[in-house]
Design a protein around this motif. Structure first.
Motif, PDB file in Angstrom:
ATOM      1  N   SER A 110       0.824  -1.212   0.000  1.00 34.13           N
ATOM      2  CA  SER A 110       0.000   0.000   0.000  1.00 34.13           C
ATOM      3  C   SER A 110       0.856   1.260   0.000  1.00 34.13           C
ATOM      4  O   SER A 110       0.562   2.227  -0.725  1.00 34.13           O
ATOM      5  N   GLY A 144      -6.788  -2.954   2.340  1.00 35.26           N
ATOM      6  CA  GLY A 144      -6.862  -2.521   0.947  1.00 35.26           C
ATOM      7  C   GLY A 144      -5.914  -3.303   0.061  1.00 35.26           C
ATOM      8  O   GLY A 144      -6.268  -3.727  -1.041  1.00 35.26           O
ATOM      9  N   ALA A 145      -4.692  -3.499   0.561  1.00 37.27           N
ATOM     10  CA  ALA A 145      -3.708  -4.271  -0.211  1.00 37.27           C
ATOM     11  C   ALA A 145      -4.152  -5.720  -0.365  1.00 37.27           C
ATOM     12  O   ALA A 145      -3.989  -6.328  -1.434  1.00 37.27           O
ATOM     13  N   LEU A 182      -4.904   0.212   5.438  1.00 38.64           N
ATOM     14  CA  LEU A 182      -3.866   0.053   4.417  1.00 38.64           C
ATOM     15  C   LEU A 182      -3.632  -1.423   4.112  1.00 38.64           C
ATOM     16  O   LEU A 182      -3.486  -1.826   2.950  1.00 38.64           O
ATOM     17  N   LEU A 199      -8.363   0.846  -1.884  1.00 39.57           N
ATOM     18  CA  LEU A 199      -7.894   1.427  -0.627  1.00 39.57           C
ATOM     19  C   LEU A 199      -8.958   2.375  -0.068  1.00 39.57           C
ATOM     20  O   LEU A 199      -9.228   2.389   1.141  1.00 39.57           O
ATOM     21  N   ILE A 229      -9.796   9.574   0.055  1.00 42.14           N
ATOM     22  CA  ILE A 229      -9.303   8.870   1.248  1.00 42.14           C
ATOM     23  C   ILE A 229      -9.068   9.865   2.382  1.00 42.14           C
ATOM     24  O   ILE A 229      -9.448   9.626   3.539  1.00 42.14           O
TER      25      ILE A 229
END
Length: 653
Positions: free
Chosen positions: A45, A419-420, A416, A209, A392
Motif C-alpha cells: 500500500s 486494501g492491499a 492500508l 484502498l 481517502i
C-alpha cells in the motif's frame, strides 16, 4: 434499531466467503510469518501511495513491482488446495519457493531495465527463463486467488498462440514460437504487463484502498441503517432495503459474492422473518448485490479499464455518467418486482419498534460525504488517482467527527493492509487478462471472432447482440468483474462495433452481461452464496434472481438501439421521454413476470404486460404507442376490478 432479526456472525460470513469467493480463501497466519505478511501488505500500500503522490514510475517498472508484490503475497496467503485451508497457520515449503520466485520476477525489470532496453527484441537464456517463470506464476496465482475459469481461459489462449497452424478454419494463424510468446507476454506492454495490470497498479488499487477506509468508518453499516430508515416501513420493506443498501454497497465492493455475504447477512434473515420464501429472499439480495457493480461511480473498478480500452479521449466521468440511467433502470426493475411480489403474497413492512430512529440515522448523513466527494472531484476533471487520494483524506476527516467512527492509528494501518489484501485478486486477474489481450493482439483473434460472430448472425444487429450476450455470459461465469470485462471487451465487443454501434454502448453491453453471469444458472456464484445464507435451494434461487434482474437482460439492448440512454448526442426532452417509457415498460414487465399489479393478473394480462413492456422499452415511435396503449389498458382493467383476488396483509409473528 431493535435487534429482532438474526444475522450471520463474522465467522459464518467468512466461511461463506471461503466457499464461494476464491479471494477469501486465505491462511490466517500468526507468529513471524504473520508479521511478514502484515508488513508485506503494508509495504504494498505504501508503495502505491508513494508513486501516486510523487509520480508513477515508467510502465514496466510500476507494473512489474506491483506484480511482484501481488504474486509473492498470494503464494504466502493462498494455499494451493482448498482443503489446505484447514492448515491456516502453516505455509508449505513450495509456497515459500514460489514467493521467492515471485520476488525475482517482480524485481527483474527494475534491476535489468538498462540491459533489457538495449537489447530490445533479443532475449538471453536468463530473460527467457524469467519470462516463462512469470507466465507460470501468474497462472498459478490466478488459479488460487481468483479461480479456475479465468485460468483455463488464459491457458487456452496460450495454447492457441502456440498451435495456430493446427487450428480449424478461420481460427488458423501462423503460430508463435515459444520464445516469441514469452517475449510478448513479459517483455512488452501488450501482455502480462499490459493495460489491465497498468490500471490495477494505479487507479484500481487506490479505489480499493478508498473502499477499505470507508469500511473502517462504518459506512457499510450506515448504508444498511439508511436503507432501513427510508424503505423499511413500506410494503415488502425488507426486500427494498436489500435493493437500496446493495446499490450503495456496490460503491465500496467489487465482488457480487462479497456484497451478498456482507449486506445479505443482515437483509436475508430480515426478509425471511417477515414472510418471504427462502429462494425469493436470497434472489432479491443476489440480484441487488450483483447490480452494485453496475452502479456508478466505481462500478467494480471496470470503469477505469473502459477508459483505457475505449480510448479516443473518453474520460472516466463520461463513462460513469453514461452508466447512471441504465443502473437506475436496473434497480428500479428489481424494486418494482419486489413490490409486486410483496403485494401478491401480502407481506408487511417493518413496525416502528423494528425501525431505527430516522432522525438519529439522518444525523450521520455526513458519512456519505466521501462518496459525494469522489463524484464531485471526478466531475471537476480531476485525475482519477488524485480523486481517489483526496477521497481517502476526506474519509479520514469525516470519520473524526464522531468518536465511534474515528479512525485510530491502528485502524489507519489496518485499512492500508486490508486494501492491499483486497487488491491481490484484482492484480492476479488483470495479469491473467493481460495474457488473453496479448494473445488476441499477436494473433488477430479478436477480429477473427468478431467476423465469425457476424457471419453466424448473418450480419444483422439483433442476432449479433444475442450471440454476443451468450458469449459474454459464458466468459463471465466465475470471473471477477475486472477480468470478465477485459475478456468480453476483447473478444465480444468488436463484433458489435463492426456494425456501427458506438464504442461506449458496445463496451457497456458486454460489461452488463459479464456481470449478470453471477446470477445466471448454472454457475450463478452470487445466487449460490445467497442461498447459503437463506437456506434455500441454490438453482431455484438463481432462477428467481435472473427473473428479478430481467432488466439487466433488456437494458443493454435498449442502450445499443437507443444510445440516448447513455446521454450520447441527445436532448433533455428526448432523454426524459425515453426514461419515462422505459420505467413504464419495466413496470408492466414486472407485473407480468410476478403476476400481480393492483390485483392478481390472469395469464392473458401477464402476457400483455410483458409484450407491452417490451414495446415501451424498444425506442421507436410505433412501439411506444402500442406499449402505452397496453399500459393504459391494463391500468384501466386493474382499477375496474381492483380488490378482486387481493390478499389480506400478512402479519408475521
Amino acid at each position: 434499531m431493535s435487534n429482532q432479526f438474526e444475522t450471520l456472525s463474522e465467522g459464518q460470513q467468512q466461511k461463506l466467503l471461503e466457499k464461494y469467493d476464491p479471494e477469501a480463501r486465505t491462511r490466517k497466519l500468526k507468529g513471524i510469518m504473520g508479521w511478514v505478511i502484515f508488513f508485506g501488505l503494508l509495504a504494498f500500500s505504501l508503495f502505491q501511495i508513494y508513486t501516486s503522490v510523487f509520480g508513477v514510475l515508467t510502465a514496466q517498472l510500476q507494473r512489474s513491482i506491483h506484480l511482484g508484490f501481488a504474486l509473492a503475497l498470494i503464494f504466502l496467503l493462498f494455499p494451493a488446495r482448498k482443503k489446505d485451508l484447514g492448515k491456516k497457520h502453516k505455509i508449505a515449503w513450495y509456497d515459500m519457493i514460489l514467493a521467492a520466485a515471485s520476488i525475482v520476477v517482480g524485481s527483474y525489470w527494475p534491476l535489468m531495465i538498462d540491459d533489457l532496453v538495449n537489447r530490445v527484441g533479443r532475449l538471453t537464456d536468463i530473460d527467457f527463463l524469467v519470462g516463462l517463470l512469470a507466465i507460470l506464476l501468474v497462472l498459478e496465482a490466478t488459479r488460487r486467488a481468483v479461480g479456475l475459469p479465468i485460468t483455463i481461459i488464459a491457458v487456452l489462449f496460450l495454447t492457441y498462440a502456440l498451435f495456430g497452424p493446427y487450428m480449424p478454419g478461420f481460427l488458423a494463424h501462423r503460430g508463435l514460437a515459444l520464445d516469441r510468446l514469452v517475449q510478448a507476454m513479459f517483455y512488452t506492454t501488450e501482455g502480462i504487463l499490459g493495460t489491465p495490470l497498468g490500471v490495477s497498479s494505479t487507479f484500481i488499487f487506490l479505489f480499493l484502498l478508498f473502499g477499505a477506509f470507508l469500511v473502517k468508518t462504518g459506512v457499510g453499516q450506515y448504508f444498511n441503517d439508511l436503507a432501513v430508515s427510508l424503505a423499511g416501513k413500506s410494503i415488502g420493506g425488507p426486500a427494498k432495503v436489500a435493493v437500496f443498501s446493495s446499490a450503495l454497497q456496490g460503491t465500496i465492493s467489487g465482488s457480487s459474492v462479497a456484497n451478498v455475504v456482507t449486506s445479505g447477512s443482515f437483509t436475508i434473515p430480515m426478509m425471511k422473518k417477515l414472510g418471504y420464501k427462502k429462494e425469493f429472499a436470497g434472489a432479491v439480495e443476489a440480484a441487488a448485490s450483483t447490480g452494485g457493480q453496475l452502479m456508478p461511480p466505481i462500478m467494480g473498478a471496470a470503469a477505469f479499464l473502459m477508459v483505457e480500452f475505449i480510448g479516443g479521449g473518453i474520460t472516466y466521468w463520461e463513462i460513469a455518467k453514461a452508466a447512471a440511467i441504465p443502473a437506475l433502470l436496473y434497480f428500479s426493475g428489481i424494486w418494482i418486482m419486489t413490490h409486486f411480489e410483496a403485494k401478491r403474497v401480502g407481506l408487511r413492512g417493518l413496525t416502528k419498534e423494528e425501525m431505527p430512529n430516522r432522525k438519529e440515522v439522518l444525523k450521520e448523513i455526513y458519512l456519505l460525504l466521501p462518496i459525494v466527494a469522489v463524484i464531485v472531484l471526478l466531475m471537476s476533471g480531476m485525475s482519477v488517482m488524485y480523486a481517489a487520494l483526496y477521497s481517502i483524506v476526506i474519509t479520514i476527516l469525516v470519520s473524526a467527527i464522531k468518536k465511534k467512527t474515528r479512525i485510530t492509528f491502528k485502524g489507519f494501518i489496518e485499512a492500508l493492509v486490508d486494501g492491499a489484501r483486497t487488491a491481490l485478486g484484482v492484480a492476479a486477474a488483470t495479469a491473467a487478462a493481460g495474457i488473453i489481450v496479448g494473445v488476441v493482439t499477436k494473433t488477430g483473434l479478436g477480429l477473427k471472432l468478431a467476423n465469425g460472430l457476424l457471419d453466424l448472425a448473418g450480419g444483422s444487429l439483433i442476432p449479433t447482440l444475442m450471440l454476443t450476450m451468450v458469449a459474454a455470459i459464458i466468459l463471465g461465469m466465475g470471473s471477477p468483474t475486472t477480468a470478465n470485462y477485459v475478456i468480453t471487451s476483447t473478444i465480444a465487443a468488436p463484433a458489435i462495433i463492426l456494425l456501427g454501434v458506438p464504442d461506449l454502448s458496445a463496451h457497456l453491453f458486454v460489461f452488463y452481461f459479464g456481470i449478470v453471469a453471477d446470477i445466471t444458472p448454472p454457475v450463478a456464484l452470487a445466487a449460490f452464496a445467497a442461498s447459503a445464507v437463506s437456506g434455500g435451494e441454490p438453482l431455484r434461487t438463481g432462477v428467481n434472481a435472473s427473473k428479478l434482474a430481467i432488466g439487466a437482460f433488456i437494458i443493454p439492448y435498449m442502450f445499443v438501439l437507443s444510445p440516448e440512454l447513455l446521454m450520447i448526442d441527445t436532448t433533455w426532452t428526448y432523454l426524459i421521454w425515453v426514461v419515462f417509457t422505459a420505467l413504464a415498460g419495466m413496470t408492466t414487465i414486472g407485473a407480468g413476470v410476478i403476476g400481480f399489479w393492483f390485483r392478481k393478473l390472469s395469464w392473458v394480462e401477464r402476457l400483455l404486460g410483458i409484450v407491452g413492456g417490451l414495446c415501451l422499452i424498444y425506442p421507436e415511435g410505433y412501439s411506444d404507442i402500442i406499449g402505452l396503449a397496453i399500459f393504459a389498458g391494463l391500468i384501466a382493467i386493474q382499477f375496474i376490478f381492483k380488490g378482486h383476488d387481493t390478499p389480506k396483509t400478512q402479519v408475521s409473528g
